[in-house]
Scaffold this active site. Sequence first.
Site, PDB file in Angstrom:
ATOM      1  N   HIS A 269       0.848  -1.194   0.000  1.00 39.98           N
ATOM      2  CA  HIS A 269       0.000   0.000   0.000  1.00 39.98           C
ATOM      3  C   HIS A 269       0.876   1.233   0.000  1.00 39.98           C
ATOM      4  O   HIS A 269       1.912   1.256   0.644  1.00 39.98           O
ATOM      5  CB  HIS A 269      -0.918   0.009   1.234  1.00 39.98           C
ATOM      6  CG  HIS A 269      -2.049   0.951   1.101  1.00 39.98           C
ATOM      7  ND1 HIS A 269      -1.940   2.278   1.409  1.00 39.98           N
ATOM      8  CD2 HIS A 269      -3.308   0.773   0.628  1.00 39.98           C
ATOM      9  CE1 HIS A 269      -3.087   2.872   1.162  1.00 39.98           C
ATOM     10  NE2 HIS A 269      -3.935   1.986   0.680  1.00 39.98           N
ATOM     11  N   ASP A 326      -7.955  -5.323  -0.317  1.00 41.25           N
ATOM     12  CA  ASP A 326      -8.429  -6.159  -1.427  1.00 41.25           C
ATOM     13  C   ASP A 326      -8.071  -7.636  -1.279  1.00 41.25           C
ATOM     14  O   ASP A 326      -8.512  -8.457  -2.064  1.00 41.25           O
ATOM     15  CB  ASP A 326      -7.837  -5.644  -2.757  1.00 41.25           C
ATOM     16  CG  ASP A 326      -8.367  -4.265  -3.103  1.00 41.25           C
ATOM     17  OD1 ASP A 326      -9.582  -4.049  -2.957  1.00 41.25           O
ATOM     18  OD2 ASP A 326      -7.569  -3.396  -3.515  1.00 41.25           O
TER      19      ASP A 326
HETATM   20  N1  CMC Z   1       4.288  -7.566  -4.661  1.00 43.43           N
HETATM   21  C1  CMC Z   1       5.629  -7.547  -4.752  1.00 43.43           C
HETATM   22  N2  CMC Z   1       6.400  -6.453  -4.589  1.00 43.43           N
HETATM   23  C2  CMC Z   1       5.766  -5.317  -4.315  1.00 43.43           C
HETATM   24  C3  CMC Z   1       4.354  -5.242  -4.187  1.00 43.43           C
HETATM   25  C4  CMC Z   1       3.614  -6.435  -4.376  1.00 43.43           C
HETATM   26  N3  CMC Z   1       2.294  -6.432  -4.276  1.00 43.43           N
HETATM   27  N4  CMC Z   1       4.010  -3.962  -3.913  1.00 43.43           N
HETATM   28  C5  CMC Z   1       5.139  -3.257  -3.864  1.00 43.43           C
HETATM   29  N5  CMC Z   1       6.216  -4.064  -4.102  1.00 43.43           N
HETATM   30  C6  CMC Z   1       7.621  -3.679  -4.057  1.00 43.43           C
HETATM   31  C7  CMC Z   1       8.030  -2.932  -5.310  1.00 43.43           C
HETATM   32  O1  CMC Z   1       8.490  -3.813  -6.312  1.00 43.43           O
HETATM   33  C8  CMC Z   1       9.114  -2.032  -4.785  1.00 43.43           C
HETATM   34  O2  CMC Z   1      10.278  -2.823  -4.632  1.00 43.43           O
HETATM   35  P1  CMC Z   1      11.751  -2.160  -4.904  1.00 43.43           P
HETATM   36  O3  CMC Z   1      11.877  -1.098  -3.857  1.00 43.43           O
HETATM   37  O4  CMC Z   1      12.684  -3.301  -4.753  1.00 43.43           O
HETATM   38  O5  CMC Z   1      11.690  -1.609  -6.295  1.00 43.43           O
HETATM   39  C9  CMC Z   1       8.626  -1.668  -3.386  1.00 43.43           C
HETATM   40  O6  CMC Z   1       7.796  -2.773  -2.975  1.00 43.43           O
HETATM   41  C10 CMC Z   1       7.840  -0.376  -3.322  1.00 43.43           C
HETATM   42  O7  CMC Z   1       6.791  -0.449  -4.284  1.00 43.43           O
HETATM   43  P2  CMC Z   1       6.227   0.802  -5.085  1.00 43.43           P
HETATM   44  O8  CMC Z   1       5.613   0.315  -6.361  1.00 43.43           O
HETATM   45  O9  CMC Z   1       7.274   1.855  -5.181  1.00 43.43           O
HETATM   46  O10 CMC Z   1       5.107   1.313  -4.077  1.00 43.43           O
HETATM   47  P3  CMC Z   1       3.849   2.185  -4.416  1.00 43.43           P
HETATM   48  O11 CMC Z   1       3.475   2.900  -3.180  1.00 43.43           O
HETATM   49  O12 CMC Z   1       4.078   2.993  -5.648  1.00 43.43           O
HETATM   50  O13 CMC Z   1       2.726   1.080  -4.784  1.00 43.43           O
HETATM   51  C11 CMC Z   1       0.860  -0.320  -4.728  1.00 43.43           C
HETATM   52  C12 CMC Z   1       1.628   0.768  -3.997  1.00 43.43           C
HETATM   53  C13 CMC Z   1      -0.423  -0.590  -3.966  1.00 43.43           C
HETATM   54  C14 CMC Z   1       0.508   0.152  -6.145  1.00 43.43           C
HETATM   55  C15 CMC Z   1       1.711  -1.601  -4.806  1.00 43.43           C
HETATM   56  O14 CMC Z   1       1.994  -2.072  -3.499  1.00 43.43           O
HETATM   57  C16 CMC Z   1       1.071  -2.705  -5.632  1.00 43.43           C
HETATM   58  O15 CMC Z   1       1.223  -2.732  -6.856  1.00 43.43           O
HETATM   59  N6  CMC Z   1       0.314  -3.657  -4.981  1.00 43.43           N
HETATM   60  C17 CMC Z   1      -0.429  -4.654  -5.694  1.00 43.43           C
HETATM   61  C18 CMC Z   1      -1.755  -4.091  -6.209  1.00 43.43           C
HETATM   62  C19 CMC Z   1      -2.744  -3.863  -5.081  1.00 43.43           C
HETATM   63  O16 CMC Z   1      -2.945  -4.710  -4.222  1.00 43.43           O
HETATM   64  N7  CMC Z   1      -3.419  -2.713  -5.107  1.00 43.43           N
HETATM   65  C20 CMC Z   1      -4.447  -2.358  -4.106  1.00 43.43           C
HETATM   66  C21 CMC Z   1      -3.996  -1.262  -3.195  1.00 43.43           C
HETATM   67  S1  CMC Z   1      -4.996  -1.066  -1.725  1.00 43.43           S
HETATM   68  C22 CMC Z   1      -6.576  -0.635  -2.219  1.00 43.43           C
HETATM   69  C23 CMC Z   1      -6.681   0.435  -3.201  1.00 43.43           C
HETATM   70  O17 CMC Z   1      -6.080   1.494  -3.079  1.00 43.43           O
HETATM   71  O18 CMC Z   1      -7.426   0.252  -4.137  1.00 43.43           O
END
Ligand code: CMC
Length: 392
Positions: A269, A326
């Site tokens: 998140h 989710d």
């Molecule tokens: N699985 C594996 N690695 C992950 C995941 C995941 N679900 N989420 C983040 N990471 C890693 C990412 O690869 C990065 O690693 P590194 O630092 O080595 O490059 C690190 O964690 C930080 O990730 P980020 O993409 O910079 O973080 P963000 O804040 O931009 O992304 C997020 C947040 C929710 C988009 C992401 O965690 C994600 O894609 N999760 C899966 C999709 C998901 O479940 N979305 C629902 C969010 S909650 C409800 C809503 O808002 O709708």
Amino acid sequence: TGLVTLDSGYMNTGACTSSITYLDGERGVLRYRGYAVDELADKCSFVEVAYLLVHGTLPTRRQLTHFSRLLGRYALIHEDMIHFFDRFPPHAHPMAILSSMVNALSTFYPEITENPLENLDCMVARLLSKVRTIAAFSYKKSIGHPLVYPRHDLSYCANFLNMMFDSPVQPYEIRPEAVAALNKVLILHGDHEQNCSTSTVRIVGSARVNLYASISAGISALWGPLHGGANQAVVEMLERIYNGGGDFRKYVEMAKDPSSLFRLSGFGHRVYKTYDPRARVIKKTCDDLLEALNVSDPLLDIAKELEEYALKDDYFLERNLYPNVDFYSGIIYRALGIPKNMFTVMFALGRLPGWIAHWKELWDDPESRLYRPRQIYTGPGAREFVPLDDRV
Ligand code: CMC
């Protein structure tokens, strides 16, 4: 541009002040208008919480009765709108249908553009009630069944389940446990401050666009798999694991691999750096519902094992990646009989009061301005124009 600071993804930019939702991502605290979300989920109806989010106070009994009456009064959609469903392709995604239909509401009720705050209760009730009807009708149309109209004697959630599942050949038995679980899940989705879809509603609304068109844009944003679309993606992932023999470890390893684009859906998140407080309640609701309905779901077992395995792994711990709202919600929807492609529609139904509250907050605020971020330009400098025939 010297004054512009780059904040990709708005990680640290406060775009507005807001008095709707308090969120502390470090400690896992979430409150609507000052009330702890788990307490609201435990003690309130979704309609009460919708009122709270939009108006800022919990309704008195009189206010709640009045608001519930309005929800009943506005539950139908214009019969002409029902023909819209016939013109979408048979496999149209219900989120695309929903955002189109919500935008179309502004053509049926153009008066909202003129003085939107004058009759706020009606406008809000109309939207909350009609979106529920549109969602259920879109499901009935997709399976070719006759529409089931809303009933006056049923609560918001019971009405939705009845419209979804009642049929002339098999009357639907409304189970209180099912209604209670749906009520809880919708409350937990009620608002989440400046998330992607809410920010979208605010951005569009800041151009003084009417409520329905602004929310239609929010629905489109919510559809994405990084946002609300994750609930569908989680169940699809769990199904793939189940159908492939149950090897969840493979998926966890794949998510850790920097060369792979795969992510664990329902994990991580932007704001929570600890367990999502909503996920905790939803996980418990999931257990309670399955037990009450006396059903078991192998996907729930896989989800729990996957969570346990991932949360022992440094990759997830170092990055503070925990299950989010989710991760378990889809298993509740499955137990209720809601098909996968409707999961994000359920999220939209729950998030509606939050979107409305933010749109209203923006309109009420005399200081609010058009949202208009800047950029850091990285394209070419000034170039000499080349006429068409001289280009090589
Ligand atoms: N699985 C594996 N690695 C992950 C995941 C995941 N679900 N989420 C983040 N990471 C890693 C990412 O690869 C990065 O690693 P590194 O630092 O080595 O490059 C690190 O964690 C930080 O990730 P980020 O993409 O910079 O973080 P963000 O804040 O931009 O992304 C997020 C947040 C929710 C988009 C992401 O965690 C994600 O894609 N999760 C899966 C999709 C998901 O479940 N979305 C629902 C969010 S909650 C409800 C809503 O808002 O709708």
